[in-house]
Design a protein around this motif. Sequence first.
Motif, PDB file in Angstrom:
ATOM      1  N   HIS A  84       8.051  -2.099  -6.872  1.00  0.00           N
ATOM      2  CA  HIS A  84       9.131  -1.875  -6.559  1.00  0.00           C
ATOM      3  C   HIS A  84       9.608  -0.403  -6.085  1.00  0.00           C
ATOM      4  N   ARG A  85      10.488  -0.119  -5.271  1.00  0.00           N
ATOM      5  CA  ARG A  85      10.496   1.193  -4.944  1.00  0.00           C
ATOM      6  C   ARG A  85      11.257   2.027  -5.944  1.00  0.00           C
ATOM      7  N   GLU A  86      10.842   3.255  -6.207  1.00  0.00           N
ATOM      8  CA  GLU A  86      11.506   4.101  -7.014  1.00  0.00           C
ATOM      9  C   GLU A  86      12.094   5.183  -6.243  1.00  0.00           C
ATOM     10  N   GLU A  87      13.179   5.931  -6.933  1.00  0.00           N
ATOM     11  CA  GLU A  87      13.919   7.015  -6.273  1.00  0.00           C
ATOM     12  C   GLU A  87      12.980   7.992  -5.657  1.00  0.00           C
ATOM     13  N   GLY A  88      13.289   8.195  -4.176  1.00  0.00           N
ATOM     14  CA  GLY A  88      12.435   9.282  -3.569  1.00  0.00           C
ATOM     15  C   GLY A  88      11.328   8.372  -2.598  1.00  0.00           C
ATOM     16  N   MET A  89      10.881   7.292  -3.060  1.00  0.00           N
ATOM     17  CA  MET A  89       9.987   6.544  -2.380  1.00  0.00           C
ATOM     18  C   MET A  89      10.714   5.811  -1.052  1.00  0.00           C
ATOM     19  N   ASN A  90       9.779   5.753   0.014  1.00  0.00           N
ATOM     20  CA  ASN A  90      10.375   5.195   1.103  1.00  0.00           C
ATOM     21  C   ASN A  90       9.906   3.689   1.105  1.00  0.00           C
ATOM     22  N   ARG A  91      10.144   2.753   1.990  1.00  0.00           N
ATOM     23  CA  ARG A  91       9.461   1.165   1.796  1.00  0.00           C
ATOM     24  C   ARG A  91       7.972   1.144   2.144  1.00  0.00           C
ATOM     25  N   ARG A  92       7.894   2.231   3.294  1.00  0.00           N
ATOM     26  CA  ARG A  92       6.222   2.256   3.755  1.00  0.00           C
ATOM     27  C   ARG A  92       5.091   2.523   2.617  1.00  0.00           C
ATOM     28  N   ASP A  93       5.686   3.168   1.383  1.00  0.00           N
ATOM     29  CA  ASP A  93       4.869   3.753   0.536  1.00  0.00           C
ATOM     30  C   ASP A  93       4.244   2.381  -0.202  1.00  0.00           C
ATOM     31  N   LEU A  94       5.028   1.578   0.057  1.00  0.00           N
ATOM     32  CA  LEU A  94       4.527  -0.017  -0.991  1.00  0.00           C
ATOM     33  C   LEU A  94       3.876  -0.638  -0.110  1.00  0.00           C
ATOM     34  N   ALA A  95       3.488  -0.214   1.283  1.00  0.00           N
ATOM     35  CA  ALA A  95       3.145  -1.522   2.107  1.00  0.00           C
ATOM     36  C   ALA A  95       1.613  -2.041   1.600  1.00  0.00           C
ATOM     37  N   ILE A  96       0.656  -1.221   1.407  1.00  0.00           N
ATOM     38  CA  ILE A  96      -0.715  -1.739   1.392  1.00  0.00           C
ATOM     39  C   ILE A  96      -0.495  -2.469   0.066  1.00  0.00           C
ATOM     40  N   PRO A  97      -0.375  -2.000  -1.191  1.00  0.00           N
ATOM     41  CA  PRO A  97      -0.216  -2.652  -2.299  1.00  0.00           C
ATOM     42  C   PRO A  97       0.571  -3.920  -2.424  1.00  0.00           C
ATOM     43  N   ASN A  98       1.716  -3.818  -1.788  1.00  0.00           N
ATOM     44  CA  ASN A  98       2.436  -5.131  -1.544  1.00  0.00           C
ATOM     45  C   ASN A  98       1.897  -6.123  -0.718  1.00  0.00           C
ATOM     46  N   GLY A  99       1.027  -5.647   0.345  1.00  0.00           N
ATOM     47  CA  GLY A  99       0.505  -6.438   1.331  1.00  0.00           C
ATOM     48  C   GLY A  99      -0.272  -7.440   0.412  1.00  0.00           C
ATOM     49  N   GLU A 100      -1.253  -6.677  -0.375  1.00  0.00           N
ATOM     50  CA  GLU A 100      -2.167  -7.594  -1.211  1.00  0.00           C
ATOM     51  C   GLU A 100      -1.523  -8.733  -1.778  1.00  0.00           C
ATOM     52  N   ILE A 101      -0.313  -8.281  -2.415  1.00  0.00           N
ATOM     53  CA  ILE A 101       0.265  -9.601  -3.169  1.00  0.00           C
ATOM     54  C   ILE A 101       0.713 -10.589  -2.401  1.00  0.00           C
ATOM     55  N   VAL A 102       1.409 -10.106  -1.163  1.00  0.00           N
ATOM     56  CA  VAL A 102       2.134 -11.043  -0.365  1.00  0.00           C
ATOM     57  C   VAL A 102       0.983 -11.872   0.319  1.00  0.00           C
ATOM     58  N   TYR A 103      -0.161 -11.375   0.606  1.00  0.00           N
ATOM     59  CA  TYR A 103      -1.060 -12.077   1.254  1.00  0.00           C
ATOM     60  C   TYR A 103      -1.640 -13.150   0.303  1.00  0.00           C
ATOM     61  N   GLU A 104      -2.051 -12.950  -1.031  1.00  0.00           N
ATOM     62  CA  GLU A 104      -2.396 -13.774  -1.985  1.00  0.00           C
ATOM     63  C   GLU A 104      -1.166 -15.188  -2.320  1.00  0.00           C
ATOM     64  N   TYR A 105      -0.063 -14.728  -2.323  1.00  0.00           N
ATOM     65  CA  TYR A 105       0.760 -15.468  -2.637  1.00  0.00           C
ATOM     66  C   TYR A 105       1.185 -16.505  -1.192  1.00  0.00           C
ATOM     67  N   ALA A 106       1.198 -16.022  -0.018  1.00  0.00           N
ATOM     68  CA  ALA A 106       1.509 -16.716   1.133  1.00  0.00           C
ATOM     69  C   ALA A 106       0.236 -17.583   1.491  1.00  0.00           C
ATOM     70  N   ARG A 107      -0.925 -17.376   1.084  1.00  0.00           N
ATOM     71  CA  ARG A 107      -1.854 -17.910   1.391  1.00  0.00           C
ATOM     72  C   ARG A 107      -2.051 -19.215   0.578  1.00  0.00           C
ATOM     73  N   ASN A 108      -1.677 -19.014  -0.789  1.00  0.00           N
ATOM     74  CA  ASN A 108      -1.363 -20.143  -1.765  1.00  0.00           C
ATOM     75  C   ASN A 108      -0.224 -20.999  -1.464  1.00  0.00           C
ATOM     76  N   VAL A 109       0.812 -20.456  -0.937  1.00  0.00           N
ATOM     77  CA  VAL A 109       2.091 -21.244  -0.448  1.00  0.00           C
ATOM     78  C   VAL A 109       1.521 -22.324   0.676  1.00  0.00           C
ATOM     79  N   ALA A 110       0.799 -21.749   1.530  1.00  0.00           N
ATOM     80  CA  ALA A 110       0.308 -22.607   2.794  1.00  0.00           C
ATOM     81  C   ALA A 110      -0.685 -23.938   2.264  1.00  0.00           C
ATOM     82  N   ILE A 111      -1.246 -23.611   1.172  1.00  0.00           N
ATOM     83  CA  ILE A 111      -2.080 -24.719   0.169  1.00  0.00           C
ATOM     84  C   ILE A 111      -1.189 -25.853  -0.369  1.00  0.00           C
TER      85      ILE A 111
END
Length: 316
Positions: A84-111
């Motif tokens: 989650h975004r904390e004060e002073g962070m922009n959404r792009r700061d989260l991109a790569i770590p959250n990308g790994e999480i969303v990738y794993e979940y989305a891949r399993n959703v498709a299955i």
Amino acid sequence: MVKVTIMGSTGIIGKNVAFTLARADTVDEIVFFARPQSVEKARGETFDMYDALAAEDIDCKLTPSSDYNDLKDSAIVLITAGIHREEGMNRRDLAIPNGEIVYEYARNVAIHAPDCILMVATNPVDVMTTVALKASGFKKTKVIGIGNHLDSLRLKAYFSRQININSSEVHTRVIGEHGDHMVPLLSSTTIGGIPLKYFVKSVDMEVPRLINRLKKAGNTIISKKGATEYGPSFAISNLISTIITDSHKLLTVSAFLEGEIGDVWDVSLGVPAVLSKKGVAMIVPLHMNDYELKQFQEAANVVKETTDEVLDSLNL
């Protein structure tokens, strides 16, 4: 039977969406999907919610789970999981770590839920929408980010309170990035059917100040209470209910573009779309003035740059 799965169900957004959706009484079952170490917390949330729902005579099955097999037959799977975004962070700061999480979940959703509509709330949501699309292999009409729906509701509320008029009289929309590069469509905003540019001549309305406030809204709330909660949850529940009920409402969501608006390609951005039980029934072309079009294309460039970085890191 209408079943919705929420991935990241023990987080602030996930559990609030679940409760709001259950209270709307439009679904039969909500799966509280969580990591194995968080399943008992999810179970506790369901116990608490059952008590509240009983007061309103609502019968909705609440299922805590960490088993992907429980996604089967979900009409909608919502991904809220992520850092989650904390004060002073922009959404792009989260991109790569959250990308790994969303990738794993989305891949399993498709299955496990290949026929569902996949909705994404994890930030940066426009980037994560494309990650979910690529990871799932779904058609682009079946992958939807929450986009600028909340931003549009916020701007509507700001105008309403500024001039003390019922919010139903305000028709406005925000497109582009859900972030610093959002684009308020002031050229097509109307109040009581009167174009904004004429309306502001007769009332005291500080439009630039309201737009600046809109762009800082998330950080302002985070700085004061630690997280955004009710606004995103109600906005997401509204999107889910619109799809489930096949309402064909025109709402602003993040969708993958292939030239439909502003000659923008290969990036997910907030755009007006008709939503149905099949997902995005239509991306609606819209008129922008030259300034708005330039802003929209700049938003596309910014989001695409980050998206490409995340996709490269995931080898997608």
